[in-house]
Design a protein around this motif. Structure first.
Motif, PDB file in Angstrom:
ATOM      1  N   LEU A   1      -7.661  11.829  38.211  1.00 38.43           N
ATOM      2  CA  LEU A   1      -7.470  11.271  36.871  1.00 38.43           C
ATOM      3  C   LEU A   1      -8.688  11.660  36.035  1.00 38.43           C
ATOM      4  O   LEU A   1      -9.757  11.932  36.570  1.00 38.43           O
ATOM      5  CB  LEU A   1      -7.348   9.739  36.964  1.00 38.43           C
ATOM      6  N   PRO A   2      -8.495  11.695  34.702  1.00 33.43           N
ATOM      7  CA  PRO A   2      -9.579  12.190  33.836  1.00 33.43           C
ATOM      8  C   PRO A   2     -10.709  11.187  33.613  1.00 33.43           C
ATOM      9  O   PRO A   2     -10.473   9.983  33.558  1.00 33.43           O
ATOM     10  CB  PRO A   2      -8.853  12.436  32.509  1.00 33.43           C
ATOM     11  N   LEU A   3     -11.926  11.690  33.447  1.00 32.66           N
ATOM     12  CA  LEU A   3     -13.000  10.880  32.870  1.00 32.66           C
ATOM     13  C   LEU A   3     -12.867  11.030  31.363  1.00 32.66           C
ATOM     14  O   LEU A   3     -12.908  12.141  30.831  1.00 32.66           O
ATOM     15  CB  LEU A   3     -14.379  11.369  33.317  1.00 32.66           C
ATOM     16  N   ILE A   4     -12.673   9.888  30.693  1.00 30.25           N
ATOM     17  CA  ILE A   4     -12.505   9.887  29.248  1.00 30.25           C
ATOM     18  C   ILE A   4     -13.860   9.562  28.634  1.00 30.25           C
ATOM     19  O   ILE A   4     -14.405   8.481  28.882  1.00 30.25           O
ATOM     20  CB  ILE A   4     -11.517   8.769  28.808  1.00 30.25           C
ATOM     21  N   GLY A   5     -14.396  10.468  27.847  1.00 31.89           N
ATOM     22  CA  GLY A   5     -15.701  10.170  27.259  1.00 31.89           C
ATOM     23  C   GLY A   5     -16.269  11.355  26.519  1.00 31.89           C
ATOM     24  O   GLY A   5     -15.660  12.422  26.438  1.00 31.89           O
ATOM     25  N   GLU A   6     -17.468  11.130  25.996  1.00 33.71           N
ATOM     26  CA  GLU A   6     -18.119  12.106  25.124  1.00 33.71           C
ATOM     27  C   GLU A   6     -18.248  13.488  25.764  1.00 33.71           C
ATOM     28  O   GLU A   6     -18.040  14.506  25.105  1.00 33.71           O
ATOM     29  CB  GLU A   6     -19.518  11.585  24.781  1.00 33.71           C
ATOM     30  N   GLU A   7     -18.587  13.525  27.064  1.00 34.73           N
ATOM     31  CA  GLU A   7     -18.730  14.817  27.742  1.00 34.73           C
ATOM     32  C   GLU A   7     -17.615  15.031  28.769  1.00 34.73           C
ATOM     33  O   GLU A   7     -17.758  15.814  29.710  1.00 34.73           O
ATOM     34  CB  GLU A   7     -20.120  14.917  28.377  1.00 34.73           C
ATOM     35  N   GLY A   8     -16.501  14.283  28.574  1.00 33.31           N
ATOM     36  CA  GLY A   8     -15.332  14.440  29.441  1.00 33.31           C
ATOM     37  C   GLY A   8     -14.126  14.819  28.599  1.00 33.31           C
ATOM     38  O   GLY A   8     -14.216  15.680  27.743  1.00 33.31           O
ATOM     39  N   TRP A   9     -12.997  14.160  28.832  1.00 30.93           N
ATOM     40  CA  TRP A   9     -11.780  14.400  28.062  1.00 30.93           C
ATOM     41  C   TRP A   9     -11.714  13.460  26.865  1.00 30.93           C
ATOM     42  O   TRP A   9     -12.322  12.381  26.882  1.00 30.93           O
ATOM     43  CB  TRP A   9     -10.549  14.200  28.935  1.00 30.93           C
ATOM     44  N   ASN A  10     -10.916  13.841  25.862  1.00 26.21           N
ATOM     45  CA  ASN A  10     -10.794  13.029  24.644  1.00 26.21           C
ATOM     46  C   ASN A  10      -9.967  11.768  24.812  1.00 26.21           C
ATOM     47  O   ASN A  10     -10.058  10.862  24.011  1.00 26.21           O
ATOM     48  CB  ASN A  10     -10.152  13.851  23.523  1.00 26.21           C
ATOM     49  N   GLY A  11      -9.104  11.729  25.779  1.00 24.45           N
ATOM     50  CA  GLY A  11      -8.266  10.531  25.951  1.00 24.45           C
ATOM     51  C   GLY A  11      -6.887  10.939  26.366  1.00 24.45           C
ATOM     52  O   GLY A  11      -6.666  12.086  26.678  1.00 24.45           O
TER      53      GLY A  11
END
Ligand code: SAH
Length: 216
Positions: free
Chosen positions: A206-216
């Motif tokens: 699953l994605p890491l959602i965050g500033e240096e990850g995915w947008n959402g």
């Protein structure tokens, strides 16, 4: 389920899913014994706790497949003196495996409810070497850097610069990096100021959602 049946499922998981696939480090296998996976899944999933796959833990998230947890732990090459940063506490299962082998674990989770539940389970198991932060772990946790080891348990499009900056000399970082649906477990080693990159197994996190990850 009675204790005995549970223990035999746990031992079967360790031999068939981990040892038979090449995970031989006794410290890792023993960490799976001292942190029974059923404690980290919702009661309704308890009967599946030793199955060979990820399981839902609420908030649209999952606890990782046991083999993947063991493999990532092995790639980190943990030492008893290590300080480890983990991004994506989730159920807290991987956190507990790290905390059983390393000296200290700092773990960051975006979802409060998951973090609180993980904390509670760790407390019941007697951990006193884990610190928690609610927030965007793609930026790391500056306060306690540098870390000997860093592990991301959610995917990233690219390895976040902040995490590389917070990795100490001789440190190792493991993260699933790549596309949204499929990634490669990526191992980065910092040696004499140089970073080397090794691409390991294909995986799907699953994605890491965050500033240096995915947008959402
Ligand atoms: N290791 C966990 C895996 C959890 S799945 C386990 O086996 O239980 C990934 C976790 O990362 C989820 O709990 C999700 O809420 C969390 N997450 C997503 N984006 C994040 C971010 N930017 N910072 C910290 N945690 C994040």
């Amino acid at each position: 389920m009675i204790e005995e049946a549970r223990n035999s499922r746990l031992e079967r998981m360790i031999s068939e899913q981990l040892a038979d696939r090449g995970i031989t480090d006794e410290r890792i296998l023993n960490a799976f014994r001292s942190n029974p996976r059923h404690l980290f899944v919702p009661d309704s999933r308890s009967h599946e706790a030793y199955s060979d796959r990820p399981l839902p833990i609420g908030e649209g998230q999952t606890i990782s497949q046991p083999y993947i947890v063991a493999l990532m732990t092995e790639l980190l090459n943990l030492e008893a003196s290590d300080t480890v940063l983990e991004i994506g506490t989730g159920s807290g299962f991987q956190t507990a495996i790290l905390g059983s082998i390393a000296d200290k674990v700092f773990t960051v989770e975006r979802k409060e409810t998951l973090m609180e539940r993980a904390k509670k389970v760790h407390k019941e198991l007697g951990f006193d070497n884990i610190q928690y932060e609610k927030g965007d772990g793609t930026k790391g946790w500056e306060e306690f850097a540098p870390y000997d080891k860093i592990l991301a348990t959610g995917s990233v499009p690219n390895i976040p610069d902040s995490l590389l900056d917070q990795l100490g000399q001789g440190g190792r970082l493991v993260a699933p990096a790549g596309e949204r649906r499929q990634q490669r477990l990526t191992l980065i080693i910092r040696n004499n100021g140089e970073l080397t990159k090794h691409k390991e197994a294909y995986c799907s996190f699953l994605p890491l959602i965050g500033e240096e990850g995915w947008n959402g």
